[in-house]
Design a protein around this motif. Structure first.
Motif, mmCIF file in Angstrom:
data_model
loop_
_atom_site.group_PDB
_atom_site.id
_atom_site.type_symbol
_atom_site.label_atom_id
_atom_site.label_comp_id
_atom_site.label_asym_id
_atom_site.label_seq_id
_atom_site.Cartn_x
_atom_site.Cartn_y
_atom_site.Cartn_z
ATOM 1 N N HIS A 129 0.843 -1.390 0.132
ATOM 2 C CA HIS A 129 0.093 -0.042 0.034
ATOM 3 C C HIS A 129 0.977 1.202 0.019
ATOM 4 O O HIS A 129 1.460 1.404 1.061
ATOM 5 N N ALA A 130 1.030 1.890 -1.080
ATOM 6 C CA ALA A 130 1.881 3.119 -1.372
ATOM 7 C C ALA A 130 1.111 4.506 -1.031
ATOM 8 O O ALA A 130 -0.016 4.560 -1.289
ATOM 9 N N LYS A 131 1.915 5.317 -0.241
ATOM 10 C CA LYS A 131 1.243 6.573 0.163
ATOM 11 C C LYS A 131 2.390 7.498 0.076
ATOM 12 O O LYS A 131 3.636 7.586 0.225
ATOM 13 N N LEU A 132 2.101 8.713 -0.561
ATOM 14 C CA LEU A 132 2.991 10.123 -0.775
ATOM 15 C C LEU A 132 2.672 10.941 0.666
ATOM 16 O O LEU A 132 1.518 11.466 0.663
ATOM 17 N N ASP A 133 3.670 11.244 1.401
ATOM 18 C CA ASP A 133 3.383 12.095 2.401
ATOM 19 C C ASP A 133 4.317 13.208 2.105
ATOM 20 O O ASP A 133 5.823 13.031 2.420
ATOM 21 N N ARG A 134 3.699 14.367 1.935
ATOM 22 C CA ARG A 134 4.661 15.505 1.379
ATOM 23 C C ARG A 134 6.110 15.250 0.838
ATOM 24 O O ARG A 134 7.076 15.632 0.907
ATOM 25 N N GLY A 135 5.475 14.622 -0.597
ATOM 26 C CA GLY A 135 6.429 14.280 -1.482
ATOM 27 C C GLY A 135 7.383 12.872 -1.156
ATOM 28 O O GLY A 135 8.392 12.588 -2.208
ATOM 29 N N ARG A 136 7.174 12.085 -0.111
ATOM 30 C CA ARG A 136 7.803 11.140 0.367
ATOM 31 C C ARG A 136 7.171 10.011 0.249
ATOM 32 O O ARG A 136 6.161 9.617 0.994
ATOM 33 N N MET A 137 7.616 8.807 -0.443
ATOM 34 C CA MET A 137 7.166 7.408 -0.370
ATOM 35 C C MET A 137 7.964 6.576 0.563
ATOM 36 O O MET A 137 9.038 6.067 -0.147
ATOM 37 N N ASP A 138 7.555 6.305 1.873
ATOM 38 C CA ASP A 138 8.443 5.515 2.595
ATOM 39 C C ASP A 138 8.323 4.186 2.439
ATOM 40 O O ASP A 138 7.043 3.555 2.684
ATOM 41 N N VAL A 139 9.142 3.396 2.143
ATOM 42 C CA VAL A 139 8.756 1.810 1.760
ATOM 43 C C VAL A 139 9.813 0.790 3.069
ATOM 44 O O VAL A 139 9.791 -0.351 2.904
ATOM 45 N N ARG A 140 10.093 1.752 3.889
ATOM 46 C CA ARG A 140 11.000 0.867 4.759
ATOM 47 C C ARG A 140 9.946 0.080 5.880
ATOM 48 O O ARG A 140 8.835 0.383 6.448
ATOM 49 N N GLY A 141 10.316 -1.185 6.011
ATOM 50 C CA GLY A 141 9.356 -2.128 6.659
ATOM 51 C C GLY A 141 7.896 -2.252 6.031
ATOM 52 O O GLY A 141 6.857 -2.565 6.794
ATOM 53 N N ALA A 142 7.814 -1.884 4.692
ATOM 54 C CA ALA A 142 6.369 -2.079 4.109
ATOM 55 C C ALA A 142 6.002 -3.532 4.088
ATOM 56 O O ALA A 142 6.578 -4.498 3.991
ATOM 57 N N GLU A 143 4.533 -3.533 4.420
ATOM 58 C CA GLU A 143 3.812 -4.790 4.595
ATOM 59 C C GLU A 143 3.386 -5.386 3.050
ATOM 60 O O GLU A 143 2.739 -4.323 2.307
ATOM 61 N N VAL A 144 4.104 -6.356 2.875
ATOM 62 C CA VAL A 144 3.952 -6.819 1.323
ATOM 63 C C VAL A 144 2.900 -8.017 1.124
ATOM 64 O O VAL A 144 2.752 -8.696 2.137
ATOM 65 N N TYR A 145 1.864 -7.679 0.089
ATOM 66 C CA TYR A 145 1.204 -8.785 -0.202
ATOM 67 C C TYR A 145 1.529 -9.708 -1.489
ATOM 68 O O TYR A 145 1.916 -8.727 -2.559
ATOM 69 N N LYS A 146 1.225 -10.744 -1.662
ATOM 70 C CA LYS A 146 1.289 -11.746 -2.712
ATOM 71 C C LYS A 146 0.088 -11.990 -3.276
ATOM 72 O O LYS A 146 -1.219 -12.066 -2.669
#
Length: 217
Positions: free
Chosen positions: A200-217
């Motif tokens: 689930h991707a989100k932009l927060d003030r221009g930043r897309m943080d993917v550290r520790g992103a919950e991944v779905y298959k």
């Protein structure tokens, strides 16, 4: 050691194709983590380490445009090539018979700042380490050297790049938006069945943080 590095990429056009669009190409609104990894590997690749994407910042406003391109409707597969070779037959693909015109919704005037770090793999040699690979990558990126030309989703959209120094603090374009589910990467654990991974991707003030992103298959 988890030393974060930053490389900036830019280009006139980009297309990070959404896999759910089967006929016409429609780009995600931002570079995907897998695309960022591929672009970094184009600069420097070694089996002894992996790239881990931490964050992707947009430095320009998100702008899209429509284009039409001629694409091939078929491709030459390895199995077909082997079969032709065994029978002594020539292998070719006729553009006249397989050409297709397809519409694409792509990004234009893009600029991204990719935050990442390196992790070692089991293929590393005894004298390999993170510091060694980090310095090699920094040296190549600072000189503009690359193994292959990085591209922004499609090979016809080449990317410029530069290493961002530790003393630099560029501000992203302040866009906040829920981007929905986005392709994270491909799982190659099972060679016979490569599985796409989403997050689930989100932009927060221009930043897309993917550290520790919950991944779905």
């Amino acid at each position: 050691m988890n030393h974060e590095l930053r490389i900036e990429f830019w280009g006139d056009y980009a297309c990070f194709t959404r896999p759910e669009m089967k006929i016409e190409r429609v780009s995600y609104e931002i570079m995907t983590p897998s695309a960022a990894r591929n672009m970094l590997q184009a600069i420097f690749w070694h089996p002894g380490f992996n790239y881990v994407i931490d964050e992707i910042d947009i430095m320009n406003p998100i702008r899209m445009t429509n284009i039409r391109r001629n694409e091939m409707g078929a491709k030459i597969t390895t199995s077909a090539s082997l079969a032709k070779a065994k029978n002594g037959e020539p292998m070719n693909l006729s553009p006249k018979e397989n050409i297709q015109q397809r519409a694409s919704l792509i990004l234009k005037d893009v600029r991204y700042l990719v935050h990442f770090h390196l992790t070692m793999t089991r293929d590393a040699h005894e004298n390999d380490n993170i510091i060694k690979f980090t310095e090699m990558l920094k040296r190549r990126a600072s000189k503009g050297q690359c193994f292959t030309q990085p591209y922004l989703g499609c090979r016809e959209f080449p990317a410029g790049f530069r290493l961002v120094g530790e003393e630099e603090n560029p501000d992203p374009y302040p866009k906040t938006k829920d981007l929905g589910f986005m392709l994270y990467d491909m799982d190659y654990t099972n060679k016979e069945k490569i599985t796409p991974q989403f997050f689930h991707a989100k932009l927060d003030r221009g930043r897309m943080d993917v550290r520790g992103a919950e991944v779905y298959k």
